[in-house]
Design a protein around this motif. Structure first.
Motif, PDB file in Angstrom:
ATOM      1  N   TYR A   1       6.543   6.667  -1.967  1.00 39.38           N
ATOM      2  CA  TYR A   1       5.555   6.245  -0.980  1.00 39.38           C
ATOM      3  C   TYR A   1       4.548   7.370  -0.861  1.00 39.38           C
ATOM      4  O   TYR A   1       4.902   8.486  -0.494  1.00 39.38           O
ATOM      5  CB  TYR A   1       6.206   5.950   0.373  1.00 39.38           C
ATOM      6  N   ASN A   2       3.313   7.076  -1.226  1.00 34.76           N
ATOM      7  CA  ASN A   2       2.244   8.081  -1.257  1.00 34.76           C
ATOM      8  C   ASN A   2       2.677   9.321  -2.028  1.00 34.76           C
ATOM      9  O   ASN A   2       2.421  10.449  -1.625  1.00 34.76           O
ATOM     10  CB  ASN A   2       1.785   8.443   0.152  1.00 34.76           C
TER      11      ASN A   2
ATOM     12  N   ASP B   1       0.822  -1.207   0.000  1.00 36.06           N
ATOM     13  CA  ASP B   1       0.000   0.000   0.000  1.00 36.06           C
ATOM     14  C   ASP B   1       0.857   1.258   0.000  1.00 36.06           C
ATOM     15  O   ASP B   1       1.755   1.404   0.824  1.00 36.06           O
ATOM     16  CB  ASP B   1      -0.924   0.029   1.221  1.00 36.06           C
ATOM     17  N   GLY B   2       0.575   2.157  -0.940  1.00 33.96           N
ATOM     18  CA  GLY B   2       1.244   3.444  -1.009  1.00 33.96           C
ATOM     19  C   GLY B   2       2.608   3.444  -1.678  1.00 33.96           C
ATOM     20  O   GLY B   2       3.168   4.490  -1.930  1.00 33.96           O
TER      21      GLY B   2
END
Length: 83
Positions: free
Chosen positions: A27-28, A11-12
């Protein structure tokens, strides 16, 4: 393992590979660094050296497979800390 491999499992996190640029990660949406970390959490190496080494090993493994050399394992010599 033949065919396209599934990605997007963290995730991300986005890891991008561009043949003439190497590996990068975000990351994000924020730039992050790839790292080699021991089981107890010590960072051994991080950043562009790790990305270049990971890409080189992956490319060499793939090229060996295409050449039909039968070597499906490619080893990297130990990384040295960059200053």
């Amino acid at each position: 393992m033949v065919g396209e491999q599934k990605t997007g499992r963290i995730d991300g996190v986005r890891i991008e590979a561009v043949v003439h640029e190497g590996l990068t990660a975000t990351y994000n949406g924020e730039q992050v660094r790839l790292a080699i970390i021991t089981a107890d959490g010590k960072i051994i190496a991080a950043g562009k050296d790790v990305a270049r080494e990971a890409q080189a090993v992956a490319v060499n493994c793939y090229q060996n497979m295409l050449k039909g050399q039968g070597r499906m394992r490619v080893l990297s010599p130990p990384l040295t800390q960059s200053k």
